[in-house]
Scaffold this active site. Structure first.
Site, PDB file in Angstrom:
ATOM      1  CG  ASP A 105      41.033  32.698  37.143  1.00 32.47           C
ATOM      2  OD1 ASP A 105      40.792  33.864  37.565  1.00 32.47           O
ATOM      3  OD2 ASP A 105      40.822  32.111  35.994  1.00 32.47           O
ATOM      4  CE  LYS A 106      30.526  34.146  40.878  1.00 30.53           C
ATOM      5  NZ  LYS A 106      29.887  35.870  40.617  1.00 30.53           N
TER       6      LYS A 106
END
Length: 248
Positions: A105-106
């Site tokens: 995930d970012k």
């Protein structure tokens, strides 16, 4: 292994095919000491020596990189709006067109493998392989034995999916708990959603291991290095039968 000399030089960053053809015409490329001008000339990089301006070309087909992914960067090869993990690579590594194996995930940090070896990537990501991925997480909420048992059974996510059994270890208990969790699948936001399923929230997440490959503790956020030959062999030998918790 045999390939056209213009493809080899283009792959190694000596320019586009068009630029490489000009380079060949100029007479600065030699194979085993003999000038080569024909771009279609076949070369075996394992047995023949190619030089450009007198410097030997060290050819490699695949690149294998371990990155300590920083938060705020997306796991993609290119994006019009966001910075990607490939943007963090030096140009000499970008020429191999590596891609991230799986996604973080970012806002998630930690171990990310980048390679242009599609076969290895498929092997590591195949659901049939059950390659374990281990994360360090900080949880808002007191993680307890009930949570450990729930993870061991598998929890029901918000979309009704029941996860495969996961291993949850409490490293530091408290109202904000430090834990380690190992999963063998990669559903969207899976670790965050698993804790959400037991009424808790992930406030920090870092992947520390993928199969037998552990994140190099000397890598600062955003740094990366090439895998060693031993690490590459370990990954290539990954199989559902060979991976046991004791060897994670």
């Amino acid at each position: 292994m045999s390939l056209r000399i213009d493809k080899m030089l283009a792959n190694m960053g000596y320019g586009t095919r068009k630029e490489v053809k000009k380079l060949l015409k100029s007479g600065v490329v030699k194979m085993d000491g003999v000038i080569v001008k024909d771009p279609k000339t076949q070369v075996n990089p394992e047995t023949q020596i190619v030089t450009v301006w007198g410097e030997e070309v060290e050819y490699k087909e695949f690149v294998y990189l371990m990155m300590n992914k920083p938060p705020g960067v997306i796991s993609a090869t290119e994006d019009d709006m966001e910075e990607t993990v490939v943007d963090l690579l030096e140009e000499e590594d970008q020429i191999f067109a590596p891609f991230p194996v799986g996604r973080l995930d970012k806002d998630t940090e930690g171990l990310l493998l980048l390679t242009n070896d599609g076969q290895l990537a498929h092997q590591l990501l195949s659901p049939k392989k059950h390659v374990p991925k281990t994360y360090f997480a900080v949880i808002d909420g007191e993680v307890n034995e009930e949570d450990i048992a729930a993870f061991r059974r598998g929890v029901i996510l918000d979309d009704g999916y029941e996860t495969k059994p996961a291993e949850l270890i409490i490293l530091k208990p408290g109202t904000r708990s430090d834990v380690e969790v190992t999963i063998t699948e990669g559903k969207f936001h899976q670790v965050k959603r698993m804790f959400q399923a037991v009424g808790k929230r992930v406030v920090y997440l870092k992947r520390i291991q993928m199969g037998p490959l552990a994140l190099d503790p000397s890598l600062a956020l955003g740094e990366y290095r090439e895998l060693t030959e031993e690490e590459i062999e370990m990954l290539k030998n990954v199989s559902a039968h060979e991976i046991k918790k004791g060897n994670l």
